[in-house]
Design a protein around this motif. Structure first.
Motif, PDB file in Angstrom:
ATOM      1  N   UNK A 297       0.846  -1.186   0.000  1.00 45.30           N
ATOM      2  CA  UNK A 297       0.000   0.000   0.000  1.00 45.30           C
ATOM      3  C   UNK A 297       0.884   1.241   0.000  1.00 45.30           C
ATOM      4  N   UNK A 298       0.527   2.191  -0.852  1.00 48.32           N
ATOM      5  CA  UNK A 298       1.212   3.481  -0.908  1.00 48.32           C
ATOM      6  C   UNK A 298       0.369   4.487  -0.139  1.00 48.32           C
ATOM      7  N   UNK A 299       1.024   5.401   0.549  1.00 53.94           N
ATOM      8  CA  UNK A 299       0.306   6.327   1.426  1.00 53.94           C
ATOM      9  C   UNK A 299      -0.740   7.169   0.701  1.00 53.94           C
ATOM     10  N   UNK A 300      -0.546   7.478  -0.579  1.00 53.86           N
ATOM     11  CA  UNK A 300      -1.550   8.265  -1.298  1.00 53.86           C
ATOM     12  C   UNK A 300      -2.233   7.500  -2.423  1.00 53.86           C
ATOM     13  N   UNK A 301      -1.567   6.485  -2.981  1.00 50.78           N
ATOM     14  CA  UNK A 301      -2.118   5.747  -4.120  1.00 50.78           C
ATOM     15  C   UNK A 301      -2.902   4.506  -3.725  1.00 50.78           C
ATOM     16  N   UNK A 302      -2.910   4.159  -2.449  1.00 53.07           N
ATOM     17  CA  UNK A 302      -3.641   2.974  -2.001  1.00 53.07           C
ATOM     18  C   UNK A 302      -2.925   1.687  -2.370  1.00 53.07           C
ATOM     19  N   UNK A 303      -3.682   0.637  -2.653  1.00 48.44           N
ATOM     20  CA  UNK A 303      -3.115  -0.678  -2.963  1.00 48.44           C
ATOM     21  C   UNK A 303      -2.462  -0.627  -4.343  1.00 48.44           C
ATOM     22  N   UNK A 304      -1.157  -0.882  -4.368  1.00 44.84           N
ATOM     23  CA  UNK A 304      -0.400  -0.846  -5.620  1.00 44.84           C
ATOM     24  C   UNK A 304       0.254  -2.193  -5.930  1.00 44.84           C
ATOM     25  N   UNK A 305       0.108  -3.171  -5.029  1.00 43.01           N
ATOM     26  CA  UNK A 305       0.669  -4.492  -5.266  1.00 43.01           C
ATOM     27  C   UNK A 305       0.081  -5.501  -4.304  1.00 43.01           C
ATOM     28  N   UNK A 306       0.249  -6.767  -4.639  1.00 46.43           N
ATOM     29  CA  UNK A 306      -0.185  -7.842  -3.740  1.00 46.43           C
ATOM     30  C   UNK A 306       0.613  -9.096  -4.031  1.00 46.43           C
ATOM     31  N   UNK A 307       0.646  -9.971  -3.067  1.00 46.18           N
ATOM     32  CA  UNK A 307       1.249 -11.291  -3.217  1.00 46.18           C
ATOM     33  C   UNK A 307       0.635 -12.210  -2.181  1.00 46.18           C
TER      34      UNK A 307
ATOM     35  N   UNK B 288       1.656 -12.744  -7.437  1.00 47.96           N
ATOM     36  CA  UNK B 288       2.163 -11.387  -7.203  1.00 47.96           C
ATOM     37  C   UNK B 288       1.747 -10.505  -8.367  1.00 47.96           C
ATOM     38  N   UNK B 289       1.118  -9.386  -8.038  1.00 50.12           N
ATOM     39  CA  UNK B 289       0.702  -8.398  -9.036  1.00 50.12           C
ATOM     40  C   UNK B 289       1.064  -7.009  -8.542  1.00 50.12           C
ATOM     41  N   UNK B 290       1.354  -6.119  -9.481  1.00 44.32           N
ATOM     42  CA  UNK B 290       1.508  -4.697  -9.159  1.00 44.32           C
ATOM     43  C   UNK B 290       0.754  -3.893 -10.215  1.00 44.32           C
ATOM     44  N   UNK B 291       0.376  -2.689  -9.818  1.00 46.15           N
ATOM     45  CA  UNK B 291      -0.144  -1.756 -10.816  1.00 46.15           C
ATOM     46  C   UNK B 291       0.991  -1.460 -11.777  1.00 46.15           C
ATOM     47  N   UNK B 292       0.704  -1.308 -13.065  1.00 43.98           N
ATOM     48  CA  UNK B 292       1.773  -0.893 -13.977  1.00 43.98           C
ATOM     49  C   UNK B 292       2.401   0.396 -13.446  1.00 43.98           C
ATOM     50  N   UNK B 293       3.729   0.403 -13.381  1.00 46.23           N
ATOM     51  CA  UNK B 293       4.426   1.518 -12.751  1.00 46.23           C
ATOM     52  C   UNK B 293       5.880   1.511 -13.179  1.00 46.23           C
ATOM     53  N   UNK B 294       6.594   2.609 -13.013  1.00 45.89           N
ATOM     54  CA  UNK B 294       8.023   2.636 -13.340  1.00 45.89           C
ATOM     55  C   UNK B 294       8.929   2.373 -12.134  1.00 45.89           C
ATOM     56  N   UNK B 295       8.367   1.933 -11.011  1.00 44.67           N
ATOM     57  CA  UNK B 295       9.132   1.899  -9.763  1.00 44.67           C
ATOM     58  C   UNK B 295       9.578   0.526  -9.290  1.00 44.67           C
ATOM     59  N   UNK B 296       9.415  -0.514 -10.090  1.00 48.30           N
ATOM     60  CA  UNK B 296       9.836  -1.865  -9.696  1.00 48.30           C
ATOM     61  C   UNK B 296       9.195  -2.308  -8.383  1.00 48.30           C
ATOM     62  N   UNK B 297       7.904  -2.128  -8.314  1.00 51.89           N
ATOM     63  CA  UNK B 297       7.197  -2.502  -7.095  1.00 51.89           C
ATOM     64  C   UNK B 297       7.197  -4.012  -6.871  1.00 51.89           C
ATOM     65  N   UNK B 298       7.250  -4.786  -7.941  1.00 50.14           N
ATOM     66  CA  UNK B 298       7.355  -6.235  -7.798  1.00 50.14           C
ATOM     67  C   UNK B 298       8.649  -6.630  -7.099  1.00 50.14           C
ATOM     68  N   UNK B 299       9.718  -5.934  -7.417  1.00 52.60           N
ATOM     69  CA  UNK B 299      10.998  -6.184  -6.748  1.00 52.60           C
ATOM     70  C   UNK B 299      10.890  -5.818  -5.273  1.00 52.60           C
ATOM     71  N   UNK B 300      10.209  -4.726  -4.971  1.00 50.55           N
ATOM     72  CA  UNK B 300      10.020  -4.317  -3.580  1.00 50.55           C
ATOM     73  C   UNK B 300       9.263  -5.402  -2.809  1.00 50.55           C
ATOM     74  N   UNK B 301       8.216  -5.948  -3.400  1.00 57.86           N
ATOM     75  CA  UNK B 301       7.465  -7.033  -2.766  1.00 57.86           C
ATOM     76  C   UNK B 301       8.360  -8.254  -2.572  1.00 57.86           C
ATOM     77  N   UNK B 302       9.154  -8.595  -3.590  1.00 57.44           N
ATOM     78  CA  UNK B 302      10.042  -9.758  -3.489  1.00 57.44           C
ATOM     79  C   UNK B 302      11.066  -9.563  -2.380  1.00 57.44           C
TER      80      UNK B 302
END
Length: 177
Positions: free
Chosen positions: A56-66, A94-108
């Protein structure tokens, strides 16, 4: 600022929306799609049989899950008896919103850190997409354990040693992702 937390029933809609957004992104690139699974994945939130975590991002809400599963959920057709006996966290869906921030790597990396904190030895995952398997190996440092055949389809199983990630607080703060 990001945080990982256990999903609740209230996350069902945001997870389904995120899966549909990712599906559209995949479809635009000719990489398949998964929109037909969006409602099912969303319905796993808050279900005690599916240990779903959301990023969860503080302003964007749920941006990924696993989902995190233990040894009892390792597919027996994919892992040897010895591997099934090793203390393992299995990453799934594992899913993330399409983004340029490598959120999948952050989850991993959060998952690697969590598994180490729980005293587990391995984090393992699987994918039916060879291109995604290569990405996990090249961009996230996963090792290919094996390619298994499941009903005529290749499934790529990967693993990494569970390890503490000292830079995780900085990454969760949105710096360096």
């Amino acid at each position: 600022m990001y945080q990982m937390r256990e999903a609740t029933i209230a996350d069902a809609g945001p997870i389904a929306d995120m899966v549909r957004a990712r599906s559209a992104w995949l479809s635009e690139r000719g990489l398949g799609e998964c929109a037909d699974m969006a409602e099912e994945y969303g319905s796993q939130a808050g279900n005690p049989d599916f240990p779903v975590w959301v990023l969860e991002h503080e302003t964007d809400g749920v941006v990924g899950c696993t989902s995190h599963f233990g040894n009892e959920s390792l597919p027996p057709w994919a892992f040897t008896e010895d591997e099934q006996a090793e203390p393992t966290l299995f990453l799934a869906t594992t899913f993330t919103r399409p983004n340029p921030h490598r959120l999948g790597r952050l989850i991993a990396w959060w998952s690697l850190d969590r598994a180490a904190g729980l005293g587990l030895t391995w984090v393992r995952r699987g994918t039916g997409q060879e291109q995604l398997s290569r990405y996990y190996q090249q961009a996230q440092g996963w090792d290919l354990l094996r390619v298994a055949d499941r009903r005529g389809h290749k499934v790529f199983f990967l693993q990494r040693k569970a390890t503490r990630v000292p830079e995780l607080p900085e990454l969760m703060a949105g710096r360096g992702i």
